[in-house]
Scaffold this motif. Structure first.
Motif, PDB file in Angstrom:
ATOM      1  N   GLU A   1      -5.149   3.804   0.631  1.00 16.61           N
ATOM      2  CA  GLU A   1      -6.300   2.950   0.341  1.00 16.61           C
ATOM      3  C   GLU A   1      -5.934   1.472   0.462  1.00 16.61           C
ATOM      4  N   GLY A   2      -6.969   0.661   0.772  1.00 16.02           N
ATOM      5  CA  GLY A   2      -6.793  -0.786   0.843  1.00 16.02           C
ATOM      6  C   GLY A   2      -7.043  -1.429  -0.512  1.00 16.02           C
TER       7      GLY A   2
ATOM      8  N   GLU B   1     -11.094   0.686   0.073  1.00 13.67           N
ATOM      9  CA  GLU B   1     -11.482   1.322   1.339  1.00 13.67           C
ATOM     10  C   GLU B   1     -10.372   2.253   1.813  1.00 13.67           C
TER      11      GLU B   1
ATOM     12  N   LEU C   1     -13.677   4.945   8.262  1.00 10.89           N
ATOM     13  CA  LEU C   1     -12.340   4.925   8.870  1.00 10.89           C
ATOM     14  C   LEU C   1     -12.365   5.572  10.247  1.00 10.89           C
TER      15      LEU C   1
ATOM     16  N   GLU D   1      -4.754  -2.840  10.095  1.00 13.98           N
ATOM     17  CA  GLU D   1      -3.804  -3.484   9.182  1.00 13.98           C
ATOM     18  C   GLU D   1      -2.718  -2.545   8.661  1.00 13.98           C
TER      19      GLU D   1
ATOM     20  N   ARG E   1      -6.388   2.223  10.048  1.00 14.71           N
ATOM     21  CA  ARG E   1      -6.976   0.929  10.388  1.00 14.71           C
ATOM     22  C   ARG E   1      -5.897   0.024  10.971  1.00 14.71           C
TER      23      ARG E   1
ATOM     24  N   ARG F   1       0.845  -1.190   0.000  1.00 11.45           N
ATOM     25  CA  ARG F   1       0.000   0.000   0.000  1.00 11.45           C
ATOM     26  C   ARG F   1       0.880   1.240   0.000  1.00 11.45           C
TER      27      ARG F   1
ATOM     28  N   CYS G   1      -7.816   3.435   4.340  1.00  9.73           N
ATOM     29  CA  CYS G   1      -7.126   2.785   5.461  1.00  9.73           C
ATOM     30  C   CYS G   1      -6.357   3.764   6.335  1.00  9.73           C
TER      31      CYS G   1
END
Length: 566
Positions: A68-69, A73, A33, A107, A105, A7, A75
């Motif tokens: 972004e994921g 989404e 988020l 992750e 997030r 990412r 992140c």
């Protein structure tokens, strides 16, 4: 086989940010988020940030760092801004954002902030990024464990004082100890504590902000609302478009004696600003108001966040504390050297070293010069004799207002906002004026003001007969129960004597209203400044001198009154 894609953080600025903010899908992803990040506060909510970007568009250019994921989404998110005049890098909301932090997030919590800082360092090589008061629970691992980040940044610790949701007994005890103060307020009229609705916020806040500004100027030489033309409009917009703001007022007969503005989210109310009336200060309205608010929040099972800052009153109220941190990020050596707050910290550190080495460095330096006295003046040393000043009683016939100068109807009483319209001069700054005005009011004076073309033309401070026991000038020898003229200000463009007479006749008419008395008596300093006070027939007063004292003994309020004319 699962292929993991790395990412990457992306930085957007200027019009591209506003394009994002107009995209409902992006705002929904932001909201998701925000809800997923455990350390998020209201200052990371899209309602707050978006409103600030729009309100401060003339002062700041928006900057957003996103990650972004794999499913699109959001992140990670960091909202910043660049000052259009200086280039200074700030968090979105600048000084209005109490907690300045990124969202991430689970992750990406270890990778988002290092990636974001890397981008910021390349784009803004000479700008320091300072995120103040990272809230409790913020994931600090990547800042402390990533070597290159640790080499060009540091965290400074702080704490925030709180009143917990289970501290009702302690608040009740504090309220009980203030019962005398509350009863004194009740003698002045009907006391009410209430929350301000969104619809009435603009009107109520227009009455409230001068009380905050007046105190800020006196204590810190700071004037946020006078200096920042966008501040009020930002608050109005925030109240109009969201439930972020929470305002309460303490009133006596509908007159605001104390107020508090905060932001609310996640079971917290964060203190933003508070103010109180200087005319009621002796009754401790600000403390009473905060205790009442604390009890109300406890009943709602909410925590009252008094916010970091080290103010004494916060420590008096706090029942517990939580740790916070400030992140200082320097993309390069030049940025650190050019950063003013960093130089201030360095200077403070140097002075601390000097204090350890020399107990009194200023005295040691002075004594090192030849011909300088090495001893301090004794506090017992007699002062030089000061010239004497006399006082006299003065009588004013209370004419009906319609028979006097038509401008007398424009004279207003106890309007703090009028005092903020004083024009600073080379001989008197705004802070000096406000500080003197505050001292007069502390001595029990009411203030009568005259405004023209949005500027203060004149003002006089009078302690009524029932308050002179509170005023220092009661020691001047004036008979008990006599009203006292404590201070006078007039703009340089106005006739001094005529303007003072106008204000005094307004006071005199008010003083005899509801009585059978037709004359009002006031104690006036016997100086050239006040010799222009005339009787109703236009002749100077011939009242005899009633008191005489030295400058050393006479009240400071009268001494200041001699200095107030421009």
């Amino acid at each position: 086989m699962v292929i993991k894609m790395k990412r990457r953080a992306v930085i957007s600025s200027g019009s591209h940010v506003f394009d994002l903010l107009s995209d409902s899908l992006f705002l929904q992803r932001w909201f998701d988020l925000y809800r997923a990040c455990p350390w998020a506060t209201v200052y990371q909510a899209s309602d707050f940030v978006k409103t600030w970007y729009e309100s401060y568009g003339n002062q700041f250019s928006p900057i957003i760092v996103t990650m972004e994921g794999q499913q699109g989404e959001l992140c990670g998110l960091l909202t910043l801004a660049a000052n259009r005049s200086t280039g200074r890098l700030a968090y979105a909301g600048d000084v209005l954002s109490e907690y300045q932090v990124w969202l991430a997030r689970e992750e990406v919590k270890d990778v988002f902030m290092p990636e974001a800082l890397k981008l910021i360092g390349k784009e803004f090589t000479r700008q320091v990024l300072r995120l103040k008061f990272l809230p409790p629970g913020t994931h600090l691992g990547p800042l402390e464990k990533t070597n290159w980040v640790r080499n060009i940044s540091f965290l400074s610790p702080s704490s925030r004082p709180l009143i917990g949701a289970n501290d009702e007994q302690r608040i009740d005890q504090s309220l009980k100890s203030k019962k005398v103060k509350l009863n004194r307020l009740k003698r002045l009229g009907t006391v009410s504590f209430r929350q301000v609705t969104r619809d009435e916020f603009p009107d109520i806040f227009e009455q409230a902000w001068p009380l905050f500004e007046f105190r800020q100027i006196d204590q810190f030489n700071s004037s946020p609302f006078l200096r920042d033309a966008d501040l009020k409009q930002f608050l109005f917009a925030l109240a109009r478009h969201s439930d972020v703001l929470h305002m309460t007022v303490l009133t006596v007969d509908e007159i605001i004696v104390a107020w508090l503005l905060g932001t609310q989210s996640n079971g917290f109310l964060h203190l933003m600003a508070t103010g109180f009336s200087p005319f009621h200060a002796r009754h401790s309205p600000a403390m009473l108001h905060m205790l009442m608010l604390s009890k109300s929040l406890i009943q709602e099972q909410r925590v009252f966040d008094l916010t970091p800052g080290g103010d004494k009153y916060k420590d008096q109220l706090a029942t517990t504390y939580e740790n916070t941190h400030t992140l200082h990020f320097f993309p390069g050596l030049r940025a650190a050297l050019e950063d003013r707050p960093t130089r201030v910290i360095a200077n403070k550190a140097l002075k601390k070293v000097m204090r350890v080495t020399v107990k009194d460095p200023a005295l040691a330096l002075t004594s090192s010069f030849p011909g300088r006295r090495r001893d301090r003046p004794s506090p017992e040393s007699p002062r030089a004799e000061q010239p004497k000043v006399s006082f006299r009683l003065h009588k004013l016939n209370a004419l009906p207002l319609e028979k006097y100068d038509e401008r007398v109807h424009e004279v207003r009483k106890n309007k703090v906002v009028d005092l903020l319209k004083h024009e600073p001069t080379h001989s008197q700054s705004r802070r000096e004026f406000v500080s003197q005005a505050w001292r007069f009011i502390e001595q029990g004076a009411d203030v009568y003001t005259l405004i023209r073309d949005a500027r203060l033309i004149a003002g006089c401070w009078i302690a009524s007969g029932d308050r002179t026991a509170l005023a220092e000038s009661a020691k001047s020898g004036v008979p008990a129960g006599t009203a006292l003229l404590l201070g006078f200000y007039v703009h340089g463009s106005e006739d001094r004597a005529k303007t003072l007479n106008l204000l005094l006749h307004k006071w005199a008419n008010e003083a005899v209203t509801g009585t059978e008395v037709t004359e009002a008596v006031i104690g006036v300093p016997e100086t050239d400044l006040f010799k222009g006070i005339s009787e109703t027939d236009g002749n100077p007063s011939k009242s005899p001198c009633i008191a005489s004292t030295t400058m050393q003994e006479r009240p400071e309020s009268v001494l200041r009154a001699f200095r107030w004319s421009q």
